[in-house]
Design an enzyme around this catalytic site. Structure first.
Site, PDB file in Angstrom:
ATOM      1  N   TYR A  58       0.797  -1.226   0.000  1.00 34.90           N
ATOM      2  CA  TYR A  58       0.000   0.000   0.000  1.00 34.90           C
ATOM      3  C   TYR A  58       0.833   1.282   0.000  1.00 34.90           C
ATOM      4  CZ  TYR A  58      -4.319  -2.637   0.808  1.00 34.90           C
ATOM      5  OH  TYR A  58      -5.399  -3.482   0.681  1.00 34.90           O
ATOM      6  N   ASP A  61      -5.875  -5.945   5.714  1.00 42.89           N
ATOM      7  CA  ASP A  61      -7.060  -5.285   5.180  1.00 42.89           C
ATOM      8  C   ASP A  61      -8.133  -6.331   4.865  1.00 42.89           C
ATOM      9  OD1 ASP A  61      -8.699  -3.381   4.145  1.00 42.89           O
ATOM     10  OD2 ASP A  61      -7.485  -2.922   2.376  1.00 42.89           O
ATOM     11  N   ASP A 120      -3.271 -17.985   3.329  1.00 38.71           N
ATOM     12  CA  ASP A 120      -4.403 -18.708   2.736  1.00 38.71           C
ATOM     13  C   ASP A 120      -4.955 -19.751   3.708  1.00 38.71           C
ATOM     14  OD1 ASP A 120      -1.795 -19.434   2.175  1.00 38.71           O
ATOM     15  OD2 ASP A 120      -2.252 -20.583   0.387  1.00 38.71           O
ATOM     16  N   LYS A 173       3.081 -14.789   3.937  1.00 39.54           N
ATOM     17  CA  LYS A 173       3.122 -15.606   2.714  1.00 39.54           C
ATOM     18  C   LYS A 173       4.589 -15.763   2.321  1.00 39.54           C
ATOM     19  CE  LYS A 173       1.001 -17.686  -0.717  1.00 39.54           C
ATOM     20  NZ  LYS A 173       0.133 -18.856  -0.571  1.00 39.54           N
TER      21      LYS A 173
END
Ligand code: NAD
Length: 337
Positions: free
Chosen positions: A123, A233, A209, A175
């Protein structure tokens, strides 16, 4: 001691839900002097500036703001006023609690605090198109930046939060199996910080995930989650959904020199001006503010009144299955103080 805080009523349903919250805090005996300032479309209308200097100056002075949702004017050079406020005050920790309170939902024992890194990751706004041949938009790239400094302070915030709030476990969500550098650094730093809390706070590592799947199957096993900006988010909307939706979820944006508390939802233009908006999220954001400034008893008293009103469900707003107006719901909460 009198508390000085900036109040930004915001746009759409913002003014009515923030005023409901001010009324509740007054009734609870919170000694708060509000410096009312504008931002968003209300500020564009008044000053032709979505974040006027006097609003920033007020937050610099009070270091504390309660804010209604803001409408970002389209095409005025801002990606988002909220992002601009986070950047201006370096509000690096976004703290979003989600707790089962409303009866009749699929899950009854969710109590998760999601701590999202608020200033880095994908971001930061480094994006561009790549021209190939005649095609100006043949490809696009976005850069994710994770710094050791940024990762350290968000992990430390999450672990300190866990200690201070009697929490048992922190889940490091990442991740790093694919994004070996940016996510890898985030995880590496998380592991280092976690060592400092060994024996005090349990730690687990979760790939994002798998975490998403587990959140919707066994949300009760999560306690505090710390993660990067984009994952935070997305997962924080997911955790809101587990407890009844965005109308109930507050969020704190915490920095070293200022903190801004708000509802997670937007300006709800479809119901603005109808007097039926649910003020719960801003009320709970105000409780986060009271906790943050060292008034936990007052925060608990106000939070209990809000939660008991929701639990009882006889006087609640339309979005959570009732028919009360904002004012009637606020009166019911005040009656339970
Ligand atoms: P929204 O959250 O405003 O509305 C989504 C749906 O939820 C609508 O049906 C709305 O009526 C309902 N809803 C939201 N809050 C509610 C409440 N307190 N009580 C009852 N119902 C409620 O999302 P949107 O429509 O995508 O966005 C509208 C505007 O808000 C946009 O301009 C957006 O940029 C802005 N926005 C601001 C913030 C912020 O300031 N923090 C956050 C998100 C969106």
């Amino acid at each position: 001691m009198t508390i000085h805080a900036t109040l930004i009523p915001g746009d759409g349903i913002g003014p009515s839900i923030t005023e409901a919250t001010v009324r509740l805090l007054d009734a609870a005996g919170a000694d708060i002097v509000w410096d009312r300032q504008l931002a968003g479309m209300a500020a564009v209308t008044a000053y032709n500036d979505p974040i006027p200097d006097q609003t920033l100056e007020s937050i610099r002075k009070t270091k504390l703001a309660l804010k209604g949702p803001l409408e970002t004017p389209v095409g005025k050079g801002f990606r988002s006023i909220n992002v601009a406020l986070r950047k201006t005050f370096d509000l690096y920790a976004n703290v979003r609690p989600a707790r089962s309170v409303l009866p009749g939902l699929r899950f009854r024992d969710v109590d998760i605090v999601l701590v999202r890194e608020n200033t880095e990751g994908l971001y930061i706004g480094i994006e561009n198109y790549v021209k190939i041949g005649d095609d100006e938009h043949a490809a696009a790239q976005s850069t994710a930046v994770v710094t050791r400094f940024g990762a350290e302070r968000i992990h430390r915030y999450a672990f300190e939060f866990a200690v201070q709030h009697g929490r048992k476990k922190v889940s490091l969500v990442h991740k790093a199996n694919i994004l070996k550098y940016s996510q890898g650094l985030f995880l590496e730093v998380g592991r280092e910080i976690a060592k400092e809390y060994a024996g005090q706070i349990e730690v687990e590592e979760k790939i994002v995930d798998a975490c998403a799947m587990e959140l919707v199957m066994r949300p009760e096993r999560f306690d505090v989650i710390v993660t990067t900006n984009l994952f935070g988010d997305i997962l924080s909307d997911l955790t809101s959904g587990l407890v009844g939706g965005l109308g109930l979820t507050p969020g704190a944006n915490i920095g070293k020199n200022a903190a801004i508390f708000e509802a997670v939802h937007g300006t709800a233009p479809d119901i603005a001006g109808k007097g039926i908006a649910n003020p719960t999220a801003v009320m709970l954001a105000a409780c986060q503010m009271l906790d943050h400034i060292g008034k936990p008893e007052l925060a608990t008293r106000v939070r209990d009144a809000v939660e008991n009103t929701l639990r009882d469900k006889s006087v609640v707003t339309g979005d959570v299955g009732g028919s009360a107006t904002t004012e009637q719901y606020t009166d019911a909460v005040i009656a339970r103080l």
